[in-house]
Design an enzyme around this catalytic site. Sequence first.
Site, PDB file in Angstrom:
ATOM      1  N   ASP A 198      -5.172 -62.926   8.621  1.00  0.00           N
ATOM      2  CA  ASP A 198      -4.321 -63.575   7.624  1.00  0.00           C
ATOM      3  C   ASP A 198      -3.646 -62.537   6.735  1.00  0.00           C
ATOM      4  O   ASP A 198      -2.471 -62.661   6.383  1.00  0.00           O
ATOM      5  CB  ASP A 198      -5.148 -64.523   6.742  1.00  0.00           C
TER       6      ASP A 198
ATOM      7  N   ASP B 170      -6.173 -58.907   2.390  1.00  0.00           N
ATOM      8  CA  ASP B 170      -7.402 -58.634   3.137  1.00  0.00           C
ATOM      9  C   ASP B 170      -7.108 -57.901   4.436  1.00  0.00           C
ATOM     10  O   ASP B 170      -6.011 -57.981   4.977  1.00  0.00           O
ATOM     11  CB  ASP B 170      -8.103 -59.964   3.476  1.00  0.00           C
TER      12      ASP B 170
ATOM     13  N   ASP C 299      -7.787 -58.591   7.338  1.00  0.00           N
ATOM     14  CA  ASP C 299      -8.015 -59.468   8.494  1.00  0.00           C
ATOM     15  C   ASP C 299      -6.678 -60.012   8.993  1.00  0.00           C
ATOM     16  O   ASP C 299      -5.613 -59.589   8.543  1.00  0.00           O
ATOM     17  CB  ASP C 299      -8.972 -60.610   8.122  1.00  0.00           C
TER      18      ASP C 299
END
Length: 649
Positions: free
Chosen positions: A512, A508, A510
């Site tokens: 993380d 992803d 993001d």
Amino acid sequence: MAQTYTVADLTVLEGLDAVRKRPGMYIGSTGSRGIHQMLWEIVDNAIDEAANGYATNIDIHLYEDGSISVEDNGRGIPVGIHPEYKISGVELVLTKLHAGGKFNNNNYSYSGGLHGVGASVVNALSEWFNVEVYRDGDIYKQNYASVEENGKITSGKPLFPLKKAGKTDKHGTKITYLADRRVFDDINVQYDRVSRRLQELSYLIKGVTIKLTDHRTIPAREVTYTSLGGLVDYLSQLNSDREVIHPLPIHFSGERNGIYAEIVMQYVNSDKEYIYSYVNNISTGEGGTHETGFKAAITKVMNEYMKKVPQSAKDRVDFEGDDYRDGLSAIISVKMKEVQFEGQTKTRLGNPEARIAVESIVTEGLTEYLQDLNNAPVASMIAEKALTAARSRIAARKAKKLARDKSKADAAPLVGKLSSCTGRKPEENELFIVEGDSAGGNAKMGRDRKFQAILPLRGKPLNVEKKRMEAVLANEEFRSIITALGAGFDKSFRIEDIKYHKVIILADADQDGAHIRAILLTFFFRYFRELITEGHVFIAQPPLYSIKKGRETIWAHTEKQLDEAKQKLGRGCEVKRYKGLGEMSSEQLWETTLDPKGRVLLQVTMEDAAACDNIISVLMGDNVEPRKQYISAYANFNKIDTYQGNTVN
Ligand code: 28G
């Protein structure tokens, strides 16, 4: 012994003609090597006089005409007349070959041993050769030359008998010679080479002051070497650009059956082993029995010591000799008679008695050292280092086994959670490492199973920084990547064997996701570096927005693309922002991220991976301070997620 010496002790032998006929046999070469060897023969005699405790100073001059002088302040070569041969000790030493005839400089000389074997060879190969001896208040002199008589060269011929030539309060020997240009291609010695060897000798014979002056340059160059610490200073110098784990080298010496050994050792922060060894001040680059004895003793003593070190049950390991030599740097210096050299370059010591002597001396010395309570902190650091070494050795072995098991993995279509592809051409095949089980499921349904394999990762793979490789291998996520690649791991990694020529990280956009990318890149950087350097690693770039109007959908990776799409579709278009891969259907994932026709891949460069490695070290390593600094400087982990690589499909 010195007092009872008379010239009658000399055993005498043949003249110098043999040397002149076959110079190579006596000096090794008539090139640059030989011209340096000439000097070493003379210097060695001065060194012997110093090593025996009779001389403290050696003075060497390189003159403009190519001649060289060497002077020591020892006892001076004996001047008395030999009863049988009726010539002076000086003349015997300088004009006769030693017993055995065959000149082998390595076999005679060590402290306490014989002098003067090489000097006659140097005389034989010199145009002229002058000696002065300072003894009992008198200066003695004799000159020799290579002279041509009826077309034949007689070398080392005395021009007059040894004679008194004045008074002095000095004692010692001075030799000045000019190497014969009819023998050698080039009689110039190299200042740096001479200087380096003299420095080495000054460490090997502590307390002697060696001065070199080169008059061939203007102004003259000169250097003086003295070492009071000897091998301890030498090792400190060798380790000066290494990070030592204890400040003072461990030092011991002893004698067994006429073999003297001195050993210094020190651990540095490295996993390499640096052992330097000498026999009679000659470097033994190929090692030999003295090194074998040294290693055997360390293994034996440390095995005993480790038995006494308290270890928790889970940490208990079986040690091997190598474990005690990770980061060990050491110098071994042995003095002995009748040295046998072996090996390709004749720089390996062959005498079995040297192994026995060194092993015994090191066993005693190291045992004593470890028992001394003052050394407890160093001892426990050594123990700790051995433990680390043993663990990584065990881990490396596990990795090898894992690599061997790959044939089994080849047979099975499914490795762990890997959904492999059906195609069998590695150059066409792609391995997607996908963050999360749900995105993994979508990718599995959306892919082209002919050439695309999917390996979903559950959660964050373990932090690679926890250095111990066994921890890396204990992690199922990493293990499944290693097995999927099918080409070994770390040192056993063979890039020729990889089953996928594109390894694509799909995570992803993001924080993380950034973390997972950084960890995976660090993992590849450390254990599969060629995978990166050969351009096999990629980062998939799923789009961040979809812009939809009617039946038409445009995908945008950036704000700029978003604006362009909005303009293109005009009023009334629907914009959706994708926060995670899980929000896309499998069809959408194929269209935007998997399909080579529509996707955007970023090829990872070494700079990217090295930067991740660096940051991972800071963020997850053992050093707390740099981590704190980093976090306060870059509160957002995404900052590291700006890759340099080329965009490809
Ligand atoms: C200047 C350049 C190189 C040397 C000595 C001292 C002695 C010696 C040298 O004796 C004969 C045959 C084997 C021992 C020995 C002096 C004993 C008593 C010496 C040198 C004697 C040679 N007094 N210093 N040779 N050996 N310096 N420097 O060559 O039994 S050679």
